[in-house]
Write a protein that holds these residues in place. Structure first.
Motif, PDB file in Angstrom:
ATOM      1  N   TRP A  28      54.723  32.699 139.603  1.00 31.80           N
ATOM      2  CA  TRP A  28      55.065  32.101 138.494  1.00 31.80           C
ATOM      3  C   TRP A  28      53.861  32.851 137.398  1.00 31.80           C
ATOM      4  O   TRP A  28      54.273  33.020 136.386  1.00 31.80           O
ATOM      5  CB  TRP A  28      54.921  30.619 138.157  1.00 31.80           C
ATOM      6  N   GLY A  29      52.852  32.972 137.879  1.00 31.32           N
ATOM      7  CA  GLY A  29      51.717  33.904 137.185  1.00 31.32           C
ATOM      8  C   GLY A  29      51.316  32.976 135.952  1.00 31.32           C
ATOM      9  O   GLY A  29      50.865  33.812 135.071  1.00 31.32           O
ATOM     10  N   ILE A  30      51.398  31.814 135.693  1.00 30.68           N
ATOM     11  CA  ILE A  30      51.120  30.875 134.591  1.00 30.68           C
ATOM     12  C   ILE A  30      49.707  30.348 135.187  1.00 30.68           C
ATOM     13  O   ILE A  30      49.754  29.371 135.573  1.00 30.68           O
ATOM     14  CB  ILE A  30      51.896  30.003 134.105  1.00 30.68           C
ATOM     15  N   ARG A  31      48.435  31.202 134.684  1.00 33.17           N
ATOM     16  CA  ARG A  31      47.360  30.467 135.243  1.00 33.17           C
ATOM     17  C   ARG A  31      46.511  29.446 134.517  1.00 33.17           C
ATOM     18  O   ARG A  31      45.940  28.589 134.824  1.00 33.17           O
ATOM     19  CB  ARG A  31      46.344  31.789 135.361  1.00 33.17           C
ATOM     20  N   SER A  32      46.618  29.561 132.821  1.00 31.71           N
ATOM     21  CA  SER A  32      45.943  28.622 132.153  1.00 31.71           C
ATOM     22  C   SER A  32      46.727  28.630 130.981  1.00 31.71           C
ATOM     23  O   SER A  32      47.539  29.496 130.241  1.00 31.71           O
ATOM     24  CB  SER A  32      44.641  29.013 132.001  1.00 31.71           C
ATOM     25  N   ILE A  33      46.643  27.790 130.018  1.00 29.85           N
ATOM     26  CA  ILE A  33      47.070  27.519 128.740  1.00 29.85           C
ATOM     27  C   ILE A  33      45.667  27.241 127.816  1.00 29.85           C
ATOM     28  O   ILE A  33      44.850  26.465 128.414  1.00 29.85           O
ATOM     29  CB  ILE A  33      48.306  26.613 128.540  1.00 29.85           C
ATOM     30  N   VAL A  34      45.891  27.574 126.615  1.00 33.52           N
ATOM     31  CA  VAL A  34      44.865  27.023 125.568  1.00 33.52           C
ATOM     32  C   VAL A  34      45.389  25.527 125.096  1.00 33.52           C
ATOM     33  O   VAL A  34      46.559  25.272 124.623  1.00 33.52           O
ATOM     34  CB  VAL A  34      44.934  27.997 124.495  1.00 33.52           C
ATOM     35  N   ALA A  73      66.929  25.900 135.991  1.00 28.38           N
ATOM     36  CA  ALA A  73      67.121  27.077 136.407  1.00 28.38           C
ATOM     37  C   ALA A  73      68.135  27.509 137.072  1.00 28.38           C
ATOM     38  O   ALA A  73      68.820  26.593 137.764  1.00 28.38           O
ATOM     39  CB  ALA A  73      65.818  27.557 137.137  1.00 28.38           C
ATOM     40  N   PRO A  74      68.751  28.483 136.639  1.00 28.66           N
ATOM     41  CA  PRO A  74      70.088  29.137 136.983  1.00 28.66           C
ATOM     42  C   PRO A  74      69.913  29.258 138.589  1.00 28.66           C
ATOM     43  O   PRO A  74      68.962  29.730 139.207  1.00 28.66           O
ATOM     44  CB  PRO A  74      70.517  30.321 136.522  1.00 28.66           C
ATOM     45  N   ALA A 118      63.967  31.183 139.903  1.00 22.11           N
ATOM     46  CA  ALA A 118      63.535  30.285 138.840  1.00 22.11           C
ATOM     47  C   ALA A 118      62.651  31.054 138.082  1.00 22.11           C
ATOM     48  O   ALA A 118      62.482  30.661 136.675  1.00 22.11           O
ATOM     49  CB  ALA A 118      63.173  28.910 139.262  1.00 22.11           C
ATOM     50  N   THR A 119      61.846  31.924 138.531  1.00 25.34           N
ATOM     51  CA  THR A 119      60.528  32.452 137.592  1.00 25.34           C
ATOM     52  C   THR A 119      61.195  33.448 136.611  1.00 25.34           C
ATOM     53  O   THR A 119      60.540  33.936 135.831  1.00 25.34           O
ATOM     54  CB  THR A 119      59.921  33.454 138.663  1.00 25.34           C
ATOM     55  N   LEU A 120      62.598  33.750 136.586  1.00 23.17           N
ATOM     56  CA  LEU A 120      63.344  34.336 135.682  1.00 23.17           C
ATOM     57  C   LEU A 120      63.002  33.521 134.127  1.00 23.17           C
ATOM     58  O   LEU A 120      63.009  34.276 133.178  1.00 23.17           O
ATOM     59  CB  LEU A 120      64.755  34.396 135.634  1.00 23.17           C
ATOM     60  N   LEU A 121      62.761  32.362 134.135  1.00 21.00           N
ATOM     61  CA  LEU A 121      62.464  31.564 133.058  1.00 21.00           C
ATOM     62  C   LEU A 121      60.991  31.329 132.873  1.00 21.00           C
ATOM     63  O   LEU A 121      60.510  30.536 132.145  1.00 21.00           O
ATOM     64  CB  LEU A 121      63.203  29.913 133.290  1.00 21.00           C
ATOM     65  N   ARG A 122      60.258  32.234 133.432  1.00 17.23           N
ATOM     66  CA  ARG A 122      58.773  32.086 133.380  1.00 17.23           C
ATOM     67  C   ARG A 122      58.238  32.277 131.575  1.00 17.23           C
ATOM     68  O   ARG A 122      57.452  31.461 131.390  1.00 17.23           O
ATOM     69  CB  ARG A 122      58.082  33.470 133.852  1.00 17.23           C
ATOM     70  N   SER A 123      58.860  33.178 130.834  1.00 19.11           N
ATOM     71  CA  SER A 123      58.404  32.892 129.563  1.00 19.11           C
ATOM     72  C   SER A 123      58.870  31.745 128.907  1.00 19.11           C
ATOM     73  O   SER A 123      58.347  31.265 128.199  1.00 19.11           O
ATOM     74  CB  SER A 123      58.838  34.226 128.746  1.00 19.11           C
ATOM     75  N   THR A 124      59.983  30.977 129.204  1.00 25.81           N
ATOM     76  CA  THR A 124      60.483  29.943 128.711  1.00 25.81           C
ATOM     77  C   THR A 124      59.604  28.770 128.771  1.00 25.81           C
ATOM     78  O   THR A 124      59.317  28.004 128.109  1.00 25.81           O
ATOM     79  CB  THR A 124      62.031  29.648 129.239  1.00 25.81           C
ATOM     80  N   VAL A 125      59.158  28.740 130.363  1.00 22.43           N
ATOM     81  CA  VAL A 125      58.058  27.535 130.587  1.00 22.43           C
ATOM     82  C   VAL A 125      56.705  27.623 130.049  1.00 22.43           C
ATOM     83  O   VAL A 125      56.141  27.008 129.449  1.00 22.43           O
ATOM     84  CB  VAL A 125      58.102  27.513 132.413  1.00 22.43           C
ATOM     85  N   ALA A 126      56.384  29.097 129.975  1.00 23.01           N
ATOM     86  CA  ALA A 126      55.121  29.145 129.385  1.00 23.01           C
ATOM     87  C   ALA A 126      55.038  28.813 127.946  1.00 23.01           C
ATOM     88  O   ALA A 126      54.185  28.431 127.394  1.00 23.01           O
ATOM     89  CB  ALA A 126      54.579  30.748 129.370  1.00 23.01           C
ATOM     90  N   SER A 127      55.908  28.898 127.218  1.00 24.39           N
ATOM     91  CA  SER A 127      56.279  28.799 125.856  1.00 24.39           C
ATOM     92  C   SER A 127      56.290  27.268 125.600  1.00 24.39           C
ATOM     93  O   SER A 127      55.960  26.690 124.629  1.00 24.39           O
ATOM     94  CB  SER A 127      57.472  29.428 125.160  1.00 24.39           C
ATOM     95  N   LEU A 128      56.984  26.563 126.547  1.00 20.66           N
ATOM     96  CA  LEU A 128      57.129  25.042 126.401  1.00 20.66           C
ATOM     97  C   LEU A 128      55.698  24.369 126.855  1.00 20.66           C
ATOM     98  O   LEU A 128      55.490  23.142 126.271  1.00 20.66           O
ATOM     99  CB  LEU A 128      57.922  24.552 127.423  1.00 20.66           C
ATOM    100  N   LEU A 129      55.020  24.699 127.831  1.00 18.13           N
ATOM    101  CA  LEU A 129      53.747  24.161 128.339  1.00 18.13           C
ATOM    102  C   LEU A 129      52.723  23.636 127.463  1.00 18.13           C
ATOM    103  O   LEU A 129      52.029  22.605 127.378  1.00 18.13           O
ATOM    104  CB  LEU A 129      52.879  25.078 129.338  1.00 18.13           C
TER     105      LEU A 129
END
Length: 432
Positions: free
Chosen positions: A64-70, A111-112, A118-129
């Motif tokens: 997923w590569g989503i380590r942190s958010i601000v 996810a489809p 499901a990681t195809l939606l990585r940027s979608t998830v990151a934008s919602l977090l």
């Protein structure tokens, strides 16, 4: 057994190409050859590097590569991917943000299961977090699921979604992307009939084939041309002995990838040729635009044969969702039972996978849902990818979806009970 042999033959070809790439890279990079100053050695090393990485990532599940958010306080908050519900064919996972209280918006991203993880939606998830508590359906690669786990078709998929929604509770907002849109609609209709209190607050349906006949595309044309017998003969194989799912009938990911690539063969060929030249000139990097895209695009997963075949037959050929004729275990699933869940449809004007009109058909099925709870948006100039992960999603669609969620976050009003017989009102002033 011949299907096992062909499955293993494809894997052997992939493995051989990966090995050839690694060999070419190592041989052409041998220090003694540097004395020749032959530019072909540099090109051979570059070809080998690109080839090795290309064929290697076909069997690796991306991270997923989503380590942190601000956070709103300006501090970084670490993100943990936690399994909430574990099932044989897919898990419900949560992106848990440390040191952050529960958010007002709780979102399930469906996810489809269409060849990619499901990681195809990585940027979608990151934008919602940053604004939501995010949960995702993380489907498993069928080649890694033992035959003893049983079957998994469109009915099982729908029941999985219903189970995940039950677990998350009624304050959930669903965002379904592409392939799962019609089955998400069916899952909520199933809950409306079986467990109304578990229904989500809202559904956002993005570019899915609710009615494939509403607008023809290359995908729907293929579904019409081929017979189920031909499809089963051409596409279905048995997993080879290398994996835990040995013997399971699947639609192999490598075959799906071949179909993906041939649809835009010239563009992919040019992309790889240019990448080889960039590597040869020393201009490429591990996370450049080419590698970021193809690390995800080339990572494919097998689908169970029964899921793939039932999707083609029941969703595309028989149009069971579009005709409101879908059943689960022989019991009808009536879309008309959805009366409280707000539904928003998002389509891309240039979508060549699920053309405009295919997803919009969902609103016509919701015959008992008030017009005030229906909404739609057609994004000008947007293709299929753009409406959930590209520029259109970032700039226009995401804000629309968040506003739609906020507008439908309150619990639905319950019918008032019959008024009891009025009692005499006692005045506090009189009693004093």
């Amino acid at each position: 057994m011949r299907y096992m042999m062909t499955y293993d033959l494809m894997e052997s070809a992939r493995n051989t190409n990966e090995w050839l790439g690694a060999t070419a890279r190592a041989m052409a990079s041998y220090p003694a050859f540097a004395l020749s100053m032959n530019p072909m050695l540099t090109l051979a090393a570059a070809w080998g590097e690109v080839t090795e990485r290309t064929f290697g990532r076909m069997v690796a599940k991306p991270d997923w590569g989503i380590r942190s958010i601000v956070g709103p306080d300006g501090q970084d908050h670490l993100v943990d991917v936690q399994t909430v519900v574990e099932r044989p064919f897919g898990n419900l996972v949560q992106f848990f943000v440390r040191r952050r209280p529960p958010m007002a918006r709780k979102v399930l991203v469906v996810a489809p299961m269409s060849g990619h993880y499901a990681t195809l939606l990585r940027s979608t998830v990151a934008s919602l977090l940053p604004d939501c508590d995010v949960f995702v359906t993380d489907w498993h690669n069928a080649r890694d699921i033992p035959v003893s786990a049983g079957k998994f078709d469109v009915e099982d998929y729908t029941l999985y979604l219903a189970e995940f929604l039950r677990h998350m509770g009624p304050d959930t907002h669903v965002i379904a992307v592409c392939q799962p849109v019609p089955l998400t609609l069916a899952a909520v209709a199933w809950l409306a009939g079986e467990d109304p209190d578990a229904q989500p607050r809202s559904m956002t349906l993005i570019g899915g084939p609710v009615d494939p006949d509403a607008a023809a595309t290359e995908v729907t044309d293929f579904g019409r041309r081929v017979t189920m017998g031909q499809l089963e003969q051409l596409a279905i194989q048995r997993v080879g002995f290398k994996y835990k799912g040995a013997g399971r009938l699947v639609y192999p990911g490598l075959m799906q990838l071949h179909s993906f690539m041939t649809m835009n063969a010239d563009r992919h060929s040019k992309a790889f040729s240019e990448q080889i030249m960039r590597v040869a000139r020393g201009e490429a990097s591990d996370h450049d635009a080419h590698n970021r895209f193809y690390d995800e695009y080339l990572a494919v997963m097998d689908m169970t044969a029964e899921f793939y075949l039932s999707t083609v037959e029941r969703i595309f050929k028989n149009r069971e969702i579009a005709r409101n004729a879908f059943t689960i275990n022989g019991k009808p699933v009536d879309m008309g039972k959805i009366t409280q869940v707000a539904v928003k449809v998002v389509e891309g004007a240039n979508d060549d996978i699920s053309a405009p009109g295919q997803c919009l058909a969902a609103l016509d099925l919701l015959t008992n849902l008030p017009a005030s709870k229906k909404a739609s948006h057609l994004e000008p100039g947007a293709g299929h990818y753009g409406i959930f992960a590209g520029k259109s999603w970032r700039l226009n669609i995401r804000p629309l979806v968040l506003r739609f969620i906020d507008a439908n976050s309150a619990p639905p009003a319950k019918a008032e009970a019959p008024a009891a017989k009025a009692k005499p009102m006692i005045s506090l002033a009189a009693s004093n």
